[in-house]
Enzyme design. Structure first.
Site, PDB file in Angstrom:
ATOM      1  N   GLY A   1      79.895   1.111   0.278  1.00 39.63           N
ATOM      2  CA  GLY A   1      80.756   1.817   1.137  1.00 39.63           C
ATOM      3  C   GLY A   1      81.316   3.219   0.532  1.00 39.63           C
ATOM      4  CB  CYS A   2      82.700   6.119   1.920  1.00 34.24           C
ATOM      5  SG  CYS A   2      84.068   5.351   3.204  1.00 34.24           S
ATOM      6  CE1 TYR A   3      89.654   5.451   1.180  1.00 38.06           C
ATOM      7  CE2 TYR A   3      89.213   3.818   2.665  1.00 38.06           C
ATOM      8  CZ  TYR A   3      89.727   4.902   2.188  1.00 38.06           C
ATOM      9  OH  TYR A   3      90.964   5.432   3.011  1.00 38.06           O
ATOM     10  CB  ALA A   4      82.963   0.654  -2.607  1.00 44.47           C
TER      11      ALA A   4
ATOM     12  CB  ALA B   1      85.025   7.704  -4.393  1.00 45.74           C
TER      13      ALA B   1
END
Length: 889
Positions: A704-707, A709
């Site tokens: 995931g994107c949040y994950a 980063a």
């Protein structure tokens, strides 16, 4: 004197012995070692310890391309004393603009027990100071006239710059000693004309050797002294050369912001100059004048006085380790080289028996001598050019393009002894080939130990059935596609029967069949026509036993290209299931740029019948593919890679259909969260997951994107975190594109205006993802803001022991030093600067006054590195392409 046979090198040797795959797949673990800087500054104990040495070794391994290079440099660097390792001349512009890069490289070398001798200049700084002081600089024949006032300003400046470099090294954990006098002795150049300008005539090395013996890197200025104690200004390049004459190092390095010598006629960087062959030619070139002419001439004079193994490199500071530890190096490498001879007919060879012996070596087998005789006989009737050294350590035979064919030459034979590979002869040969043949193709066994070396010499490559076709000089996409297509369809038969290795291998294969009694010869007649040849040593293998390997994929920034299924036409065929969203559109644009992927199907129920925008390679119409459609396509093996760009909980029927089809080699990359917690799938975060694991996977869950980063922002500090229940906290804010295209309050721009919307404040799926992947509980608090694309994280990290902010920053710099898509800086990154970028930026690195809590900022574009770019990284690795192929860097 300290020897280079240190624990770091013993570790390096162990790594080489125990690494089954290419060393390029060795990745830096999350458990970096924190250097004890204050200890370095006060103690005389050895600088390195097992942990810091290991970290430095790994950094160097990321630059080394093959076991062969490791073996060479182990042999070299364990056979000389420390001060004979390298003399590095640092220009004034480097001191101003690239100080951190220089210090980072010197620290890595020093942690391995290496002590390069550094000498620096300060030309640009001196010009500014003279201008400020109202002194008009005067020159004669390119040499600065140094009067008393100029000398006084220069002396003060050089002492300040020397201290600046020493303090910077100390801040990076490197013990450095300033040596500003007593080493370079000089006489006046011409006192009446140049005043206080000197020419070095003696070098006193005692203080340099003493500094190294006590564990310090010596840092010298280019100021010298006369016999009566007068300070004299000397040319920094010439001072470095005289220092090298006295110390006899393996490498002399001139650091330059230009990164090397450029051919002013073509504008291209000159990679290497072999003085024995090319010196006179370069001296005649119209653009080799003034400083360039003087530099090449002085370097030749220097190398004539040093052992043949010594060389001079003119490079950018960012390339220091690569230059010192790889054959490919960087910038411009100047060496004496090995003079090569050429032949264009069999009669040109003085010793025909030695030629035959060279062609047969390492290829002994039934009838190999007769095959060589027939091969040489065939060369009498056609044009060729051979390159070889006096002792036949290396031999290359090139067949020029034939009439009516594309202007592509063929490297038909290349044979090297071990010593030729471990010296510069192999590089000399290829430099001659590139000079004489603008376009060249050749083939190599896919498991050859020198594969990465060939990759560095090539512009492109493709793998098929254990073979790799390389080429350079082909600029037209049509020519590249035609060459690839010929190779995929015909293998080495595309070159006809002019390759010695083809003939030798067929003879060896026949002998193997006779010995094994595998089949009657008449029943094998068709199979015996298969070509499995190598530009180096052939492998004895039955044609029917050749593996359909997946292609070459490692962590090397530019590995050879390959295809998933060697029986399919090139390039790899891709189907995108669910392309209506922002991520699907971003991936389509990336695939459109990718030279080796063919997007064949795009499925979206909402857009059926419409033309796919932003894909220029060909016209594609949206279709609505059902799981049954996907199953039928998979059964026919029509697709090499399936990308699932569907919402969470939707893609399972499609995955099941592919699994049930029996097409096990097809790659599936899922962008949803459906398989991120499935241990049978590979988690595709290349910067934290071993790349060889991704390269060997067929089922990949895209993070995931949040994950992504958050994990990159926490991983370097994992071993320094306070124990539970203390836990990192991630405060994340995303642009509204992260909420998808389906209307909701989180992507309603009116609702977002002058607003910040928190959501899923506990138990968000990314919280679970981050925690499970890092192996520690992490609190995640997401928000959505008014901007379109981009995520900003503020991460609070409780520390087990007190740390300084610079130490925290150093951990991140070490961890991501070689990662092309991760940028680490001291400043906090801004989300407006990451939108549209394909990487991650990490910065901030604040530490609470207690020393027990660090705060790190991370930004990422949620649609690119947070989704589509990362997906393409995983596709490239799994399909056998270069990891960053098609990704703008």
């Amino acid at each position: 004197m300290q020897s280079l046979a240190r624990p770091a090198y013993r570790q390096l040797a162990r790594y080489v012995r125990h690494t089954e795959r290419s060393l390029a797949s060795f990745t830096v673990p999350a458990t970096s070692i924190l250097p004890r800087r204050r200890h370095y500054a006060t103690s005389r104990r050895p600088l390195y310890d097992d942990g810091s040495a290991r970290s430095a070794v790994i950094n160097v391994l990321n630059n080394i391309a093959s076991k062969r290079e490791v073996q060479q440099y182990l042999a070299q660097f364990t056979s000389v004393s420390s001060q004979q390792f390298a003399v590095i001349k640092v220009g004034g512009a480097i001191m101003t603009d690239y100080l951190d890069e220089l210090c980072a490289s010197l620290r890595n070398l020093n942690q391995m027990g290496l002590f390069p001798v550094v000498i620096h200049g300060a030309g640009p700084q001196l010009n500014k100071m003279l201008e400020k002081a109202g002194v008009e600089p005067e020159y004669k024949e390119g040499i600065r006239i140094t009067d008393g006032k100029t000398l006084g300003i220069a002396r003060k400046l050089f002492l300040e710059e020397n201290l600046k470099l020493v303090e910077a090294l100390e801040a990076w954990g490197v013990r450095a000693r300033p040596i500003t006098s007593g080493v370079l002795m000089a006489q006046y150049k011409d006192k009446d004309v140049y005043k206080f300008v000197g020419e070095v005539n003696d070098v006193q090395t005692a203080s340099v050797k003493a500094a190294i013996a006590e564990g310090y890197i010596p840092v010298l200025t280019c100021m010298a002294e006369s016999v009566d104690g007068q300070v004299l200004n000397v040319n920094a390049d010439k001072a470095a050369a005289e220092l090298a004459r006295a110390l006899v190092p393996l490498k002399i390095v001139y650091l330059s912001e230009k990164g090397g010598i450029h051919d002013k006629e073509t504008g291209k960087l000159i990679e290497a100059i072999n003085l024995d062959e090319e010196y006179e030619g370069y001296m005649k070139k119209p653009w080799v004048i003034h400083g360039t002419r003087s530099k090449i001439r002085d370097i030749k004079t220097l190398l004539d006085d040093l052992p043949r193994s010594s060389s001079v490199a003119i490079i950018h500071p960012e390339s220091l380790e690569r230059e010192l530890f790889t054959h490919s190096g960087a910038g411009t490498l100047i060496r004496r080289g090995t003079k090569l001879q050429q032949a264009t007919s069999i009669a040109d060879f003085d010793d025909l028996a030695k030629l035959k012996q060279t062609l047969v070596r390492d290829r002994e087998g039934l009838d190999s001598k007769s095959v060589v005789d027939r091969y040489l006989e065939s060369l009498k009737d056609r044009e060729f050019r051979a390159y070889y050294d006096e002792n036949f350590e290396a031999l290359a035979i090139v067949l020029p393009p034939t009439e009516g064919k594309p202007p592509l030459a063929h490297l038909a034979t290349l044979t090297m002894t071990r010593s030729a590979w471990l010296s510069n002869i192999a590089d000399n040969v290829f430099q001659s080939l590139k000079r004489d043949f603008p376009k060249l193709a050749w083939t190599v066994k896919q498991d050859d130990e020198n594969l990465t070396w060939f990759s560095e010499k090539a512009d492109g490559s493709i793998a098929r059935q254990g073979e790799v076709l390389f080429w350079y000089g082909i600029d037209s996409p049509e020519e590249v596609r035609e060459l690839m297509s010929d190779f995929v369809q015909h293998g080495r038969q595309m070159f006809g029967d002019t390759n010695l290795e083809s003939q030798l291998h067929r003879a060896a294969a026949a002998a193997q069949r006779i010995r094994s009694g595998a089949a009657k010869l008449q029943g094998m007649r068709q199979q015996a026509t298969a070509y499995h040849t190598s530009a180096l040593r052939p492998q004895l293998r039955e044609p029917k036993q050749v593996e359909q390997r997946r292609g070459y994929a490692t962590t090397n920034p530019n590995p050879p290209l390959g295809i998933k299924n060697s029986e399919k036409n090139y390039p790899a065929k891709v189907a995108l299931i669910g392309a209506r969203g922002y991520t699907g559109k971003a991936l389509v644009e990336l695939l459109d740029r990718h030279p080796n992927m063919d997007l064949c199907h795009v499925s979206s129920r909402e857009l059926v019948g419409k033309k796919l925008e932003n894909y220029k390679k060909k016209e594609i119409i949206y279709e609505s593919l059902s799981p049954d459609d996907v199953r039928r396509m998979a059964e026919k093996k029509e697709i090499d890679c399936w990308v699932m760009a569907l919402p969470n909980g939707v893609c399972k029927p499609f995955v099941d259909a592919i699994n049930e089809s029996g097409h096990k080699e097809a790659v599936i990359v899922d962008l949803s969260a459906d398989y991120r917690f499935d241990s049978s799938w590979t988690y595709g975060l290349p910067e934290l997951v071993q790349r060889n694991k991704i390269a060997s996977a067929t089922r990949i869950s895209n993070p995931g994107c949040y994950a992504t980063a958050a994990q990159l922002g926490i991983a370097p500090l994992l071993d320094y975190l306070a124990p539970q229940p203390a836990q990192p906290t991630v405060f994340g804010v995303s642009g509204y594109s992260g909420a998808g295209t389906k209307p909701s309050p989180k992507n309603d721009v009116n609702n977002l205006a002058d607003n910040l919307i928190p959501y899923s404040l506990t138990d968000h799926i990314h919280e679970r993802e981050i925690s499970s992947q890092l192996g520690t509980e992490v609190a995640f608090i997401p928000h959505v803001a008014m901007w379109f694309a981009g995520i900003h994280h503020t991460i609070s990290l409780p520390l087990a022991k007190s740390m300084a902010s610079r130490d925290v920053r150093q951990l991140y710099q070490d961890r991501y030093d070689k990662e092309k898509l991760v940028k680490v800086s001291g400043e906090s990154p801004l989300v407006k600067n990451i939108s549209g970028k394909h990487g991650v930026e990490i910065g901030g690195f604040a530490v609470h006054s207690s020393g027990k809590r660090a705060v790190v900022n991370v930004t990422i574009d949620n649609l690119l590195k947070g989704a589509a770019t990362q997906c393409l990284q995983n596709m490239n690795l799994a399909l056998g392409y270069g990891e960053y192929e098609g990704i703008p860097l």
